[in-house]
Enzyme design. Sequence first.
Site, PDB file in Angstrom:
ATOM      1  N   LYS A 281       1.143  -0.915   0.225  1.00  0.00           N
ATOM      2  CA  LYS A 281      -0.432   0.164   0.451  1.00  0.00           C
ATOM      3  C   LYS A 281       0.790   1.050  -0.042  1.00  0.00           C
ATOM      4  O   LYS A 281       0.646   2.324  -0.480  1.00  0.00           O
ATOM      5  CB  LYS A 281      -0.782  -0.150   1.361  1.00  0.00           C
ATOM      6  CG  LYS A 281      -0.552   0.234   2.123  1.00  0.00           C
ATOM      7  CD  LYS A 281      -1.202  -0.126   3.603  1.00  0.00           C
ATOM      8  CE  LYS A 281      -0.967   0.142   5.050  1.00  0.00           C
ATOM      9  NZ  LYS A 281      -1.321   0.400   6.048  1.00  0.00           N
TER      10      LYS A 281
ATOM     11  N   LYS B  54      16.431 -16.051 -29.344  1.00  0.00           N
ATOM     12  CA  LYS B  54      15.349 -15.392 -28.453  1.00  0.00           C
ATOM     13  C   LYS B  54      14.348 -15.595 -29.054  1.00  0.00           C
ATOM     14  O   LYS B  54      14.389 -14.909 -30.713  1.00  0.00           O
ATOM     15  CB  LYS B  54      15.627 -14.842 -27.703  1.00  0.00           C
ATOM     16  CG  LYS B  54      15.816 -13.548 -27.955  1.00  0.00           C
ATOM     17  CD  LYS B  54      15.565 -12.467 -27.161  1.00  0.00           C
ATOM     18  CE  LYS B  54      14.167 -11.933 -26.425  1.00  0.00           C
ATOM     19  NZ  LYS B  54      13.572 -11.822 -27.287  1.00  0.00           N
ATOM     20  N   ASP B  55      13.125 -16.372 -29.178  1.00  0.00           N
ATOM     21  CA  ASP B  55      12.480 -15.437 -29.758  1.00  0.00           C
ATOM     22  C   ASP B  55      11.207 -14.272 -29.071  1.00  0.00           C
ATOM     23  O   ASP B  55      12.398 -13.890 -28.158  1.00  0.00           O
ATOM     24  CB  ASP B  55      11.269 -16.271 -28.813  1.00  0.00           C
ATOM     25  CG  ASP B  55      10.493 -18.196 -29.498  1.00  0.00           C
ATOM     26  OD1 ASP B  55      10.911 -18.701 -30.759  1.00  0.00           O
ATOM     27  OD2 ASP B  55       9.901 -19.004 -29.576  1.00  0.00           O
ATOM     28  N   ASP B  56      10.791 -13.879 -30.293  1.00  0.00           N
ATOM     29  CA  ASP B  56      10.264 -12.569 -29.911  1.00  0.00           C
ATOM     30  C   ASP B  56       9.179 -12.225 -28.651  1.00  0.00           C
ATOM     31  O   ASP B  56       8.733 -13.861 -28.761  1.00  0.00           O
ATOM     32  CB  ASP B  56       9.734 -12.120 -30.723  1.00  0.00           C
ATOM     33  CG  ASP B  56       9.006 -10.449 -30.997  1.00  0.00           C
ATOM     34  OD1 ASP B  56       8.695  -9.928 -30.046  1.00  0.00           O
ATOM     35  OD2 ASP B  56       9.105  -9.850 -31.938  1.00  0.00           O
ATOM     36  N   GLU B  57       8.801 -11.510 -27.835  1.00  0.00           N
ATOM     37  CA  GLU B  57       8.551 -11.791 -26.594  1.00  0.00           C
ATOM     38  C   GLU B  57       6.898 -11.338 -26.827  1.00  0.00           C
ATOM     39  O   GLU B  57       6.194 -12.376 -25.918  1.00  0.00           O
ATOM     40  CB  GLU B  57       8.863 -10.992 -25.239  1.00  0.00           C
ATOM     41  CG  GLU B  57       8.354  -9.161 -25.876  1.00  0.00           C
ATOM     42  CD  GLU B  57       9.398  -8.382 -26.845  1.00  0.00           C
ATOM     43  OE1 GLU B  57       8.795  -7.045 -26.897  1.00  0.00           O
ATOM     44  OE2 GLU B  57       9.982  -9.464 -26.916  1.00  0.00           O
TER      45      GLU B  57
ATOM     46  N   LYS C 133      12.452 -11.871 -35.418  1.00  0.00           N
ATOM     47  CA  LYS C 133      12.220 -10.814 -35.465  1.00  0.00           C
ATOM     48  C   LYS C 133      11.295 -11.365 -36.620  1.00  0.00           C
ATOM     49  O   LYS C 133      11.420 -12.235 -37.588  1.00  0.00           O
ATOM     50  CB  LYS C 133      12.134  -9.319 -35.428  1.00  0.00           C
ATOM     51  CG  LYS C 133      12.931  -8.604 -34.506  1.00  0.00           C
ATOM     52  CD  LYS C 133      12.100  -8.566 -33.470  1.00  0.00           C
ATOM     53  CE  LYS C 133      12.585  -7.702 -32.457  1.00  0.00           C
ATOM     54  NZ  LYS C 133      11.428  -7.686 -31.553  1.00  0.00           N
TER      55      LYS C 133
ATOM     56  N   GLY D 167      18.194  -6.785 -32.495  1.00  0.00           N
ATOM     57  CA  GLY D 167      17.141  -7.875 -33.307  1.00  0.00           C
ATOM     58  C   GLY D 167      17.127  -7.722 -35.415  1.00  0.00           C
ATOM     59  O   GLY D 167      18.029  -7.673 -35.576  1.00  0.00           O
ATOM     60  N   GLY D 168      16.641  -5.981 -35.179  1.00  0.00           N
ATOM     61  CA  GLY D 168      17.087  -5.229 -36.248  1.00  0.00           C
ATOM     62  C   GLY D 168      19.102  -5.376 -36.766  1.00  0.00           C
ATOM     63  O   GLY D 168      18.669  -4.608 -37.634  1.00  0.00           O
TER      64      GLY D 168
ATOM     65  N   HIS E 162      12.440 -11.368 -19.190  1.00  0.00           N
ATOM     66  CA  HIS E 162      12.070 -10.341 -20.455  1.00  0.00           C
ATOM     67  C   HIS E 162      11.956  -9.550 -20.534  1.00  0.00           C
ATOM     68  O   HIS E 162      10.736  -9.619 -18.512  1.00  0.00           O
ATOM     69  CB  HIS E 162      11.423 -11.081 -21.228  1.00  0.00           C
ATOM     70  CG  HIS E 162      11.142  -9.589 -22.925  1.00  0.00           C
ATOM     71  ND1 HIS E 162      10.569  -8.261 -22.610  1.00  0.00           N
ATOM     72  CD2 HIS E 162      12.102  -9.731 -24.444  1.00  0.00           C
ATOM     73  CE1 HIS E 162      10.697  -8.222 -23.571  1.00  0.00           C
ATOM     74  NE2 HIS E 162      11.453  -8.391 -24.309  1.00  0.00           N
TER      75      HIS E 162
END
Length: 413
Positions: A98, A173-176, A147, A359-360, A264
Amino acid sequence: MSTVIATYLLHDEKDIRKKAEGIALGLTVGTWTDLPALEQEQLRKHKGEVVGIEELGESGPANEYFDKRLKRAIVKIAYPTVNFSADLPALLATTFGKLSLDGEVRLLDLELSDEWKRHFPGPRFGIAGIREKVGVYDRPLLMSIFKGIIGRDLAYLTSELKKQALGGVDLVKDDEILFDNELLPFEKRITAGKAALQEVYEQTGKRTLYAVNLTGKTFELKEKAKRAAELGADVLLFNVFTYGLDVLQGLREDENINVPIMAHPAFSGAMTPSEFYGVAPSLLLGKFLRLAGADFVLFPSPYGSVALEREQALGIARALTDEQEPFARAFPVPSAGIHPGLVPLLVRDFGLDCIVNAGGGIHGHPDGAIGGGQAFRAAIDAALAGRLLREAVKENEALQKAIDRWGAIEVEA
């Protein structure tokens, strides 16, 4: 008495010490001065204590933002561990449940006793175990992000996996945001991916690991992960913050899930960016994920497309690799917008024990994923040798094309 010490950054118009004392009591025994002496004695071991206040003075930008004058301080509060069970949900509910709703309060750190740390597993494999799996010990590892895979089929997946592996990456790795679907079912991604990467291994002698995205309903994850382990999955990618830290710990502690876990940071941005609220990145993406058992941790790099401040990113890496902790070290994976021209910065800032993740920067290379991987490997070799990229490109056409496309930031020796 065993305690957990929480460190907060407080902004408040009024008395900071009074605010801190209110937090310490409100999150433990509730009240104190109005209690009879006997009850005070009975509850003393449960009472939170303010153990440090460092006043920082006012911040002009903060005052301007809130349109009022705010005092600032770093406050440390000790919470007796007798008050809560030895798990992350109880720890978080106590120290920042809280309280996270109560004005300008930011959780910076949690210090656990050695006794309490024994309740957490840490990484199963860690840096040393992952290096053993790929057979690489003398450089940062290179990972490619899969990607452009959504809407594709298994034939496309295996073809692209091979290209990335032939480029020299250590992990893919896979894309999330790739979930279980009819075109790319979870189990078939594992079996087809392993077969494709085995072909490349037999051709090149270079081992590449594939991190498959573990997704689905929370109470189905363990059985799904066990099946992945049975099928020989190399690594499980896991969107930990869409599920919870305790779910990660549950996966790590299951002896039938003997597979490295890659955490991730998706959704963590809802908790970390503000300087006034939320949780410090070094705690959320560093200490917590290492405690819970992640072998790799992705986080925004200081120089990519979704950048963290440099000191925040380095703080995450330090939390993941601090050798004073009784856990295996986890791999830091600074990510987002990484291209070969940034490798000298990555090596300078994160050293040998990190993963260069792109990735890119791999798939967008003029020669495709093979050329992208080769360019990164050449950049890593040059950075480790202390060579400038503008010199290294003379001997590597793939790196030259990458630098022509994205540029480079040199790090002078």
